[in-house]
Design an enzyme around this catalytic site. Structure first.
Site, PDB file in Angstrom:
ATOM      1  NE  ARG A  55      -3.865   0.670   1.890  1.00 37.00           N
ATOM      2  CZ  ARG A  55      -5.091   0.818   2.393  1.00 37.00           C
ATOM      3  NH1 ARG A  55      -5.290   1.569   3.453  1.00 37.00           N
ATOM      4  NH2 ARG A  55      -6.121   0.212   1.831  1.00 37.00           N
ATOM      5  CG  HIS A  82      -8.336   0.182  -2.858  1.00 34.45           C
ATOM      6  ND1 HIS A  82      -7.586  -0.923  -2.485  1.00 34.45           N
ATOM      7  CD2 HIS A  82      -8.998   0.570  -1.735  1.00 34.45           C
ATOM      8  CE1 HIS A  82      -7.786  -1.170  -1.204  1.00 34.45           C
ATOM      9  NE2 HIS A  82      -8.652  -0.289  -0.730  1.00 34.45           N
ATOM     10  CD  GLN A 100     -13.033  -1.850  -0.535  1.00 36.45           C
ATOM     11  OE1 GLN A 100     -12.257  -1.764   0.409  1.00 36.45           O
ATOM     12  NE2 GLN A 100     -14.224  -2.441  -0.413  1.00 36.45           N
ATOM     13  CG  ASP A 142     -13.404   6.556  -1.373  1.00 34.32           C
ATOM     14  OD1 ASP A 142     -13.413   6.354  -0.139  1.00 34.32           O
ATOM     15  OD2 ASP A 142     -12.352   6.515  -2.054  1.00 34.32           O
ATOM     16  CB  CYS A 182     -14.093   1.268  -0.001  1.00 29.07           C
ATOM     17  SG  CYS A 182     -13.403   2.936   0.099  1.00 29.07           S
ATOM     18  NE  ARG A 205     -10.142  -5.021   0.751  1.00 32.66           N
ATOM     19  CZ  ARG A 205      -9.411  -3.983   1.150  1.00 32.66           C
ATOM     20  NH1 ARG A 205     -10.001  -2.915   1.637  1.00 32.66           N
ATOM     21  NH2 ARG A 205      -8.091  -3.979   1.032  1.00 32.66           N
TER      22      ARG A 205
HETATM   23  N1   CP Z   1     -11.218   0.181   2.473  1.00 34.62           N
HETATM   24  C1   CP Z   1      -9.932   0.117   2.890  1.00 34.62           C
HETATM   25  O1   CP Z   1      -9.001  -0.161   2.127  1.00 34.62           O
HETATM   26  O2   CP Z   1      -9.788   0.344   4.219  1.00 34.62           O
HETATM   27  P1   CP Z   1      -8.423   0.546   5.024  1.00 34.62           P
HETATM   28  O3   CP Z   1      -7.828   1.855   4.574  1.00 34.62           O
HETATM   29  O4   CP Z   1      -8.845   0.575   6.469  1.00 34.62           O
HETATM   30  O5   CP Z   1      -7.505  -0.582   4.721  1.00 34.62           O
HETATM   31  N1  NVA Z   2      -9.781   6.865  -1.666  1.00 37.58           N
HETATM   32  C1  NVA Z   2      -9.413   6.441  -0.341  1.00 37.58           C
HETATM   33  C2  NVA Z   2      -9.688   4.978  -0.155  1.00 37.58           C
HETATM   34  C3  NVA Z   2      -9.418   4.484   1.234  1.00 37.58           C
HETATM   35  C4  NVA Z   2      -9.637   3.017   1.401  1.00 37.58           C
HETATM   36  C5  NVA Z   2      -7.953   6.766  -0.082  1.00 37.58           C
HETATM   37  O1  NVA Z   2      -7.116   6.542  -0.958  1.00 37.58           O
HETATM   38  O2  NVA Z   2      -7.647   7.258   1.008  1.00 37.58           O
END
Ligand code: CP
Ligand code: NVA
Length: 309
Positions: free
Chosen positions: A105, A132, A135, A228, A268, A296
């Site tokens: 990540r 992502h 997700q 989101d 999400c 997930r």
């Molecule tokens: N939806 C998601 O990826 O959540 P986190 O940022 O908590 O991993």
């Molecule tokens: N768009 C958001 C998704 C979090 C799971 C981010 O990147 O922070």
């Protein structure tokens, strides 16, 4: 089919590979609910590189690996030499000597791509600024559970910021043969290259991908409404300014009145109530949204099992 491959983007997966992931995820979910152990990754280790925060991703990958008979290592960039400037290409080659897979990540998508280029083991994208995919694969499974297995022709409306989720929804809906309409402010559209690629992918499945500015128009007759956060990780400084720009893009009762009567709302998480979604709409759809969070675990177990087996 996916054995030994990276999972950086749904765009890179074939229509059959997407289906294979969803089918195995469903099977692994049923097995877990029935208390049947399924140690597909016995003795294997996943390294989890986190350069951004996470609740769901960290816990679901770590638990998923354990349930598959393997183990996961949490590697924060505060602890890794990567955080002190060790090149990605060296990190990739070193980790490939110890591990069986890497989950990352991070911020720039090119960091995940570079890691995958240099690693000899599968690399899974667990969120970049661009995409992502874990997700969105999860969301497709959740839609199948709530709307039936055949996703073709279902209409998804995305309302809000054209971000990593929007980009991945375009890829996911294109592979699934769905109708996807995003409504975003003019200057917050999703990535143009992703949009073009998704439109190409859509030709294969009969899907339709469009991006407009009018949330009411987007939501009309939708089977699934998604949103989101208005300020993704890394955009914290813009949060206050974005609240004003995105105010007309809130998913609330009035907007939902335009969707199909049986429409579901997905998010999400983490959600910012009173911003992109109201408390009322979120809680009315909590059953779906927390299934989505749970899924997930099952979807990522499928991705790990198929790539790392
Ligand atoms: N939806 C998601 O990826 O959540 P986190 O940022 O908590 O991993
Ligand atoms: N768009 C958001 C998704 C979090 C799971 C981010 O990147 O922070």
């Amino acid at each position: 089919m996916l054995k030994g491959k990276d999972m950086l983007s749904i765009h890179d997966l074939s229509v059959d590979e997407v289906q294979e992931i969803l089918t195995l995820a469903k099977e692994l979910k049923a097995k877990q609910k029935a208390g049947i152990e399924h140690h597909l990754l016995k003795g294997k280790t996943l390294g989890m590189i986190f350069e951004k925060s996470s609740t769901r991703t960290r816990v679901s990958f770590e638990t998923g690996m354990y349930q598959l008979g393997g183990q996961a290592l949490f590697l924060s960039n505060r602890d890794l030499q990567l955080g002190r400037g060790e090149p990605i290409k060296d990190t990739a080659r070193v980790l490939s000597r110890y591990l069986d897979g890497i989950m990352i990540r991070t911020f720039g998508h090119e960091r995940a791509v570079e890691l995958a280029q240099w690693a000899d083991i599968p690399v899974i994208n667990a969120l970049t600024d661009l995409l992502h995919p874990c997700q969105v694969l999860t969301d497709l499974l959740t839609i199948q559970e709530h709307k039936g297995k055949n996703l073709k022709g279902l209409k998804m409306a995305y309302v809000g910021d054209g971000n990593n989720m929007t980009n991945s929804y375009m890829y996911g809906c294109a592979k699934a043969g769905m109708t996807f309409v995003a409504a975003t402010p003019e200057n917050y559209r999703p990535d143009e290259t992703v949009m073009k690629n998704a439109m190409d992918d859509a030709k294969q499945t009969g899907a339709s991908i469009s991006v407009i500015t009018d949330p009411q128009e987007a939501v009309k007759g939708a089977d699934i409404v998604v949103t989101d956060t208005w300020a993704s990780m890394g955009q914290e400084d813009e949060h206050e300014a974005r609240k004003k720009i995105f105010a007309p893009y809130q998913v609330n009762k009035e907007l939902m009145a335009l969707a199909d009567k049986r429409a579901i709302v997905m998010h999400c998480l983490p959600a910012y109530r009173g911003e992109e979604i109201t408390e009322e709409v979120l809680e009315a759809n909590a059953a779906v949204i927390f299934d989505e969070a749970e899924n997930r675990l099952h979807t990522q177990k499928a991705v790990m099992a198929l790539t790392m087996c």
